[in-house]
Design a protein around this motif. Structure first.
Motif, mmCIF file in Angstrom:
data_model
loop_
_atom_site.group_PDB
_atom_site.id
_atom_site.type_symbol
_atom_site.label_atom_id
_atom_site.label_comp_id
_atom_site.label_asym_id
_atom_site.label_seq_id
_atom_site.Cartn_x
_atom_site.Cartn_y
_atom_site.Cartn_z
ATOM 1 N N LEU A 155 5.110 -3.913 -6.600
ATOM 2 C CA LEU A 155 5.566 -2.575 -6.950
ATOM 3 C C LEU A 155 6.135 -1.858 -5.733
ATOM 4 N N SER A 156 5.458 -1.960 -4.600
ATOM 5 C CA SER A 156 5.930 -1.286 -3.380
ATOM 6 C C SER A 156 7.282 -1.844 -2.931
ATOM 7 N N GLU A 157 7.478 -3.143 -3.135
ATOM 8 C CA GLU A 157 8.749 -3.768 -2.753
ATOM 9 C C GLU A 157 9.882 -3.273 -3.648
ATOM 10 N N THR A 177 10.443 -7.002 2.310
ATOM 11 C CA THR A 177 9.355 -6.945 3.286
ATOM 12 C C THR A 177 8.067 -6.644 2.541
ATOM 13 N N GLY A 178 7.140 -7.589 2.588
ATOM 14 C CA GLY A 178 5.896 -7.451 1.836
ATOM 15 C C GLY A 178 4.727 -7.049 2.702
ATOM 16 N N SER A 224 9.068 7.304 -7.208
ATOM 17 C CA SER A 224 7.774 7.011 -6.595
ATOM 18 C C SER A 224 7.095 5.871 -7.344
ATOM 19 N N ILE A 225 6.101 5.292 -6.700
ATOM 20 C CA ILE A 225 5.319 4.230 -7.330
ATOM 21 C C ILE A 225 4.668 4.741 -8.610
ATOM 22 N N ARG A 226 4.171 5.958 -8.561
ATOM 23 C CA ARG A 226 3.531 6.540 -9.745
ATOM 24 C C ARG A 226 4.527 6.682 -10.897
ATOM 25 N N GLN A 227 5.744 7.105 -10.589
ATOM 26 C CA GLN A 227 6.758 7.274 -11.629
ATOM 27 C C GLN A 227 7.142 5.930 -12.256
ATOM 28 N N ILE A 228 7.242 4.892 -11.428
ATOM 29 C CA ILE A 228 7.600 3.566 -11.952
ATOM 30 C C ILE A 228 6.506 3.064 -12.885
ATOM 31 N N HIS A 248 2.319 -4.675 -12.060
ATOM 32 C CA HIS A 248 1.660 -5.879 -11.563
ATOM 33 C C HIS A 248 1.577 -6.947 -12.644
ATOM 34 N N LYS A 249 1.533 -6.519 -13.901
ATOM 35 C CA LYS A 249 1.478 -7.489 -15.000
ATOM 36 C C LYS A 249 2.779 -8.285 -15.076
#
Length: 305
Positions: A155-157, A177-178, A224-228, A248-249
């Motif tokens: 998700l962060s990527e 970049t992980g 943002s991560i939350r929005q995604i 993540h699923k």
């Protein structure tokens, strides 16, 4: 075992050295460093009742800590997380010559069953991604989900992708970049490429001229991560999936489907960006579940009436 008081300098100085190492040399995320800080501070407050510094801790002190954590009705997973933090900490101390012995080395945490990662089957993924792009948001969301499933992105990527990554995506090989600031090159499938191209046709509606983010919001800034997470959950419901859909699923589904088709665990390890093969081996359990299901449905002596 609350920790209201600051640690004695005997404890804090050594802890600060480790946290600086984790942040600056191992390049752990802020969330990971904060977790180390919390768990090791809790441990230090307990140990300080019996000894004066980290170097004086013995095996019995560590066992006492685990018993104390267990008495608080903490889960086996949480207790093992405390123990894992201590293991990493003492590995650092031994390497730097700041401890003569490792009191954690032979201590085992409580057993617990690790939950298998949940994934969508191929039909469910197809159902999720069969979005009719009736508006700009739908076009954007389809591009994000196609890209995540195509390439197994974290998700962060996904959230950190920039507009200047578009050519790499179009070429079918994207560098991300992980964890631990490690770069890896991952393939991008044709459907994901097509979906991203469709998004770029309308992206200007959701981005200021100087915005560098690839995926942007109505506020014309980086999603943002939350929005995604919220958008993917929404589409899971709208597309009629009973399973809760989260980013993540899709990553788990990517890994499981690649492994089912190829059987190549090391390739999946590289694609996911796992440092250790043991992290990837959880997918062999998922793969076995798939094979067992095929067996039950096809073998003449196993078919259920």
């Amino acid at each position: 075992m609350t920790d209201p008081q600051p640690l004695n300098p005997n404890w804090q100085h050594t802890l600060d050295l480790f946290l600086a190492f984790a942040r600056n040399e191992k390049h752990y995320s802020d969330a990971t460093v904060d977790a180390y800080q919390r768990h090791l501070a809790t441990s230090a407050h307990y140990f300080s009742q019996f000894v004066n510094n980290w170097q004086a801790i013995e095996v019995e002190n560590v066992k006492g800590l685990l018993a104390k954590l267990k008495s608080r009705d903490l889960s086996a997973r949480t207790i093992n997380l405390h123990l894992s933090c201590l293991r990493s900490f003492y590995k650092f101390l031994m390497k730097k010559g700041l401890a003569k012995s490792n009191p954690v080395e032979l201590v085992k945490g409580p057993k617990y069953n690790k939950p298998l990662p949940k994934n969508l089957d191929v039909d469910q993924v197809s159902q999720l991604l069969e979005i009719v792009p009736e508006d700009t948001l739908a076009i954007r969301d389809k591009a994000m989900m196609e890209l995540m499933y195509s390439s197994g992105l974290r998700l962060s990527e996904l959230a950190s992708l920039n507009l200047n990554d578009k050519q790499a995506i179009f070429n079918g090989l994207l560098t991300v970049t992980g964890k631990g600031s490690k770069d890896r090159v991952i393939p991008v499938g044709r459907k994901a490429i097509a979906a991203v191209k469709e998004w770029l046709k309308v992206r200007a509606e959701f981005a200021n001229p100087d915005e560098i983010a690839l995926f942007t919001s109505k506020q014309k800034r980086r999603l943002s991560i939350r929005q995604i997470r919220a958008r993917m959950k929404k589409w899971g419901i709208e597309q009629g999936l009973s399973a809760n859909v989260h980013p993540h699923k899709l990553r788990h589904s990517f890994a499981s489907h690649i492994l089912e088709s190829s059987g190549d665990l090391r390739a999946v390890q590289e694609l996911l960006g796992h440092s250790n093969l043991s992290t990837t081996q959880v997918y062999t359990h998922l793969d076995f579940q798939h094979l067992a299901k095929v067996y039950d449905n096809t073998h003449p002596r196993a078919k259920k009436k």
